[in-house]
Motif scaffolding. Structure first.
Motif, PDB file in Angstrom:
ATOM      1  N   VAL A   1       6.713   4.472   4.560  1.00 29.68           N
ATOM      2  CA  VAL A   1       6.408   4.923   3.696  1.00 29.68           C
ATOM      3  C   VAL A   1       6.328   4.494   2.445  1.00 29.68           C
ATOM      4  CG1 VAL A   1       3.691   6.290   2.337  1.00 29.68           C
ATOM      5  CG2 VAL A   1       4.134   6.355   5.011  1.00 29.68           C
TER       6      VAL A   1
ATOM      7  N   MET B   1       5.292   5.256  -0.959  1.00 30.00           N
ATOM      8  CA  MET B   1       5.791   6.093  -1.494  1.00 30.00           C
ATOM      9  C   MET B   1       6.334   7.387  -1.163  1.00 30.00           C
ATOM     10  SD  MET B   1       4.517   6.793  -4.623  1.00 30.00           S
ATOM     11  CE  MET B   1       4.694   8.114  -5.166  1.00 30.00           C
ATOM     12  N   ASP B   2       7.388   7.752   0.342  1.00 34.27           N
ATOM     13  CA  ASP B   2       8.276   8.662   0.523  1.00 34.27           C
ATOM     14  C   ASP B   2       9.535   7.983  -0.322  1.00 34.27           C
ATOM     15  OD1 ASP B   2       5.885   9.788   1.520  1.00 34.27           O
ATOM     16  OD2 ASP B   2       6.044   9.173   3.325  1.00 34.27           O
TER      17      ASP B   2
ATOM     18  N   GLN C   1       0.726  -0.947   0.012  1.00 35.46           N
ATOM     19  CA  GLN C   1      -0.122  -0.263   0.322  1.00 35.46           C
ATOM     20  C   GLN C   1       0.920   1.230   0.178  1.00 35.46           C
ATOM     21  OE1 GLN C   1      -2.598  -0.147   3.682  1.00 35.46           O
ATOM     22  NE2 GLN C   1      -4.443  -1.054   1.862  1.00 35.46           N
ATOM     23  N   LEU C   2       0.437   1.896  -1.726  1.00 35.43           N
ATOM     24  CA  LEU C   2       1.993   2.804  -1.499  1.00 35.43           C
ATOM     25  C   LEU C   2       2.097   4.010  -0.343  1.00 35.43           C
ATOM     26  CD1 LEU C   2       1.723   3.298  -5.306  1.00 35.43           C
ATOM     27  CD2 LEU C   2       3.298   1.191  -3.903  1.00 35.43           C
ATOM     28  N   TYR C   3       0.504   4.641   0.234  1.00 35.22           N
ATOM     29  CA  TYR C   3       0.743   5.468   1.023  1.00 35.22           C
ATOM     30  C   TYR C   3       0.169   5.175   2.325  1.00 35.22           C
ATOM     31  CZ  TYR C   3       0.290   8.222  -3.623  1.00 35.22           C
ATOM     32  OH  TYR C   3       0.916   8.966  -4.734  1.00 35.22           O
ATOM     33  N   GLN C   4       0.977   3.676   2.803  1.00 33.27           N
ATOM     34  CA  GLN C   4       0.850   3.160   4.770  1.00 33.27           C
ATOM     35  C   GLN C   4       1.932   3.563   5.361  1.00 33.27           C
ATOM     36  OE1 GLN C   4      -2.097   4.396   6.137  1.00 33.27           O
ATOM     37  NE2 GLN C   4      -3.073   5.178   4.257  1.00 33.27           N
TER      38      GLN C   4
ATOM     39  N   ARG D   1      10.437  14.535  -5.713  1.00 33.88           N
ATOM     40  CA  ARG D   1       8.521  14.244  -4.948  1.00 33.88           C
ATOM     41  C   ARG D   1       9.305  15.616  -3.937  1.00 33.88           C
ATOM     42  NH1 ARG D   1       6.066  10.602  -1.249  1.00 33.88           N
ATOM     43  NH2 ARG D   1       3.726  10.910  -1.789  1.00 33.88           N
TER      44      ARG D   1
ATOM     45  N   LEU E   1       6.017  16.801  -1.067  1.00 28.67           N
ATOM     46  CA  LEU E   1       5.939  15.040   0.215  1.00 28.67           C
ATOM     47  C   LEU E   1       7.196  14.855   0.155  1.00 28.67           C
ATOM     48  CD1 LEU E   1       2.510  14.381  -1.327  1.00 28.67           C
ATOM     49  CD2 LEU E   1       3.189  14.570   0.934  1.00 28.67           C
TER      50      LEU E   1
END
Lengths: 174, 308, 308
Positions: free
Chosen positions: C196, C198-199, C170-173, C287, C290
């Protein structure tokens, strides 16, 4: 975490949601391009009759309208709509070997965004006791119906995301 | 279902007629006398659909393409509705040819991979998805009767060769081998080979060296070269004969051949050459006296004969 | 069985003692008082086996290697028989170290393969077959509690990295990630990362072009360059900031940095440069706002500024 003045939502949450919506829109656009190129199904307007017979449900964002924005109701409708579309996308399984990878990524991204919103609703103590169920998925009787259904579902999803993006942008305004 | 296309045969021979029907149910929409079914091939509207209202209230249209010459095309059944056309069903039409007989089937036993590699020529493009299968069975004598079966060898997609692994082979027994080609319009079978795997062994080339002068090896006479060679290691158990060919590097003279050489020589003197001349030499071997295929020629060895 | 070796522990720490016993049955051969069990380590006869005749007629010998320092050795139990030694059983002895804690665990989200690639340093050689497994679970907040499990990621043999596929992410958790190392002598676990996906996204570099003069684009002023760039396509949905660095090709001057540039620019004029001088330019993006990792620098673009 810094809150956006227009709402009690963390700014990082809204920025993440905006990024995810853009990603889902890109995934959806790719699926639409391939359905058009490979199967000549390029215009949802040509499939309205079929859509009626398939009985594809629609998600409402009435609580998110700029005139009467109701935050918890809007979040709940956003989440409910994403769960609905995830169910519809899952019903398209077996659409075709070439489209399957794009469809898988689209489903994963929609699921991620739905989870992101649900967890935020829980943080706001506005989440109902249990997650909404996607409801009965339509049955697609042939490969053509799965592909035509794909065009209809993705085009409804894109409209839904367009609205969602506007709301999230408004909520994220500094 | 709103409407559906029915096709007696979705795949026909190129140029043959193809017919399709589209049936639209009442529950799809209110069908009036003015309702009009239209056909599209890919994105082009097609004239000529014969439409009729059936007693049970359904609307049917039938269209025939007298000489269908697309190898692949998407047929859409549409209905005039509002000010546009609604697509109610699609079907993929295909046309092509039944497979012609695969030919030039030949096989080689590869001792490196320990497998029998067979290749063939598929014949002209059928425009249809055509699957080739290498079939074989173990036999005795001249392959008239099947002794043991051998699993089908299915080539990787689009490949025109297949390798039967060692575990399915009896290297010294006859086996019958043929290729089957199959697509939606038919099946065809190549002529059968009857062979003993070991008799179609193809060896790797031998290794050829110059014999450097040393205390044991006197320098070569003018116009002579001293060589030694060894056959390819995995074939040491196979009795072989070899051939040597040589030609001056300059000029246009053709190759000179020295035949019936043993498969291994610690010291060989090649004479009758021009003195102080640069020569190119190559060697190949074959299983002998038992049958087998000649190896490719070895890499070129370049040597210069001694001065007079 | 004629005779067999029994080993309390076939694998010990390097330098630790290791003991083996060999038991020979009567049915193997007529065992007399003079029967003599001998031990070999690899091919070397070993002194010091303590032999005894057991009441049930079997013959047993026990040998101990006080400081076993072979990572791997073959122990043979032999019997004097006729005028030679008969080998009756063999056992493989191994010695090494328990795994040290894997360290420097780091992860990157790869948008091309859509997977989270983590790598680590295994620590010193244990001399034993050691298996590494990348373990993780989805979590909320700061990874204290496990929400959903994620299947173990098993690297290809000997590799020190593993990629968790998109469908498990889950890319954002938040997710907790660690490495476990395991061999016969023990298990060790790295410290845990809480991240996370995505981070930790790492973008591919942007593409940087010179803007050729055209009717719409006036030629650049002396000491200026006209550029445009575009971020890597799969990252178009990600808000980013970019950096441009430039330096004259000749001479030793260091890079000049232009920061906080937008992720996309149709037309950008870089001024303040020396006229008619050849420059090297590169760009990278990350990025932003974020979190994310800087991409590598783009390939070098070489441009020359206009004359005065």
């Amino acid at each position: 975490t810094a809150l956006s003045p227009a709402s009690s939502l963390p700014r990082s949450f809204l920025l993440k949601c905006l990024e995810q919506v853009r990603k889902i829109q890109a995934d959806g656009a790719e699926l639409q391009e391939r359905l058009c190129a490979t199967h000549k199904l390029c215009h949802p307007q040509e499939l309205v009759l079929l859509g009626h017979s398939l009985g594809l449900p629609q998600a409402s964002l009435s609580s998110c309208s700029s005139q009467a924005l109701q935050l918890t109701g809007c979040l709940s409708q956003l989440h409910g709509g994403l769960v609905l579309y995830r169910g519809l996308l899952q019903a398209l399984a077996g659409i075709s070997p070439e489209l399957a990878p794009t469809l898988d990524i689209l489903q994963l991204d929609v699921t991620d965004l739905a989870t992101n919103i649900w967890l935020q609703m829980e943080d706001l103590r506005s989440a109902p006791a249990s997650q909404p169920t996607p409801g009965t998925a339509p049955t697609f009787a042939s490969a053509f119906q799965r592909r035509a259904g794909g065009v209809l579902v993705v085009s409804k999803l894109q409209s839904f995301l367009e609205l969602a993006y506007r709301v999230l942008r408004y909520l994220a305004e500094p | 279902e709103c409407g559906y296309i029915s096709l007696p045969a979705p795949i026909v021979r190129l140029g043959d007629p193809i017919t399709a029907s589209c049936i639209i149910n009442q529950n799809c929409t209110k069908l009036g006398p003015e309702s009009q079914i239209r056909w599209k091939l890919e994105t082009e509207l097609q004239p000529g659909g014969r439409q009729q209202h059936l007693p049970n209230g359904t609307l049917q249209s039938t269209i025939t393409f007298p000489h269908f010459n697309h190898s692949r095309a998407l047929l859409s059944c549409c209905l005039h509705w509002g000010n546009g056309l609604q697509i109610l069903d699609q079907a993929e039409l295909q046309a092509g040819y039944p497979p012609t007989t695969p030919h030039n089937l030949s096989c080689l036993l590869n001792l490196t991979t320990n497998s029998l590699m067979c290749q063939w020529e598929p014949g002209p493009n059928t425009h249809l998805s055509t699957h080739f299968t290498l079939k074989s069975f173990k036999s005795r004598g001249s392959c008239q009767t099947q002794e043991d079966s051998i699993p089908d060898c299915v080539p990787e997609d689009g490949q025109k060769h297949c390798s039967i692994p060692r575990k399915h082979l009896q290297l010294y027994q006859n086996m019958s081998i043929w290729v089957q080609a199959k697509n939606a319009l038919g099946t065809s079978t190549s002529s059968k080979l009857c062979l003993v795997p070991m008799d179609v062994v193809k060896l790797e080339p031998p290794t050829l060296w110059a014999l450097e002068p040393s205390p044991e090896v006197a320098p070569a006479q003018p116009g002579c070269l001293r060589l030694h060679w060894e056959t390819w290691k995995p074939s040491l158990h196979i009795e072989q004969k070899c051939e040597l060919r040589h030609q001056p590097q300059r000029g246009e003279s053709s190759w000179n051949l020295v035949g019936a050489l043993p498969s291994r020589s610690l010291q060989y003197e090649l004479c009758g050459l021009l003195p102080s001349t640069a020569y190119t030499l190559q060697m190949r071997c074959t299983r002998w006296p038992l049958p087998g295929h000649w190896s490719d020629w070895s890499p070129r060895l370049e040597l210069t004969t001694a001065q007079r």
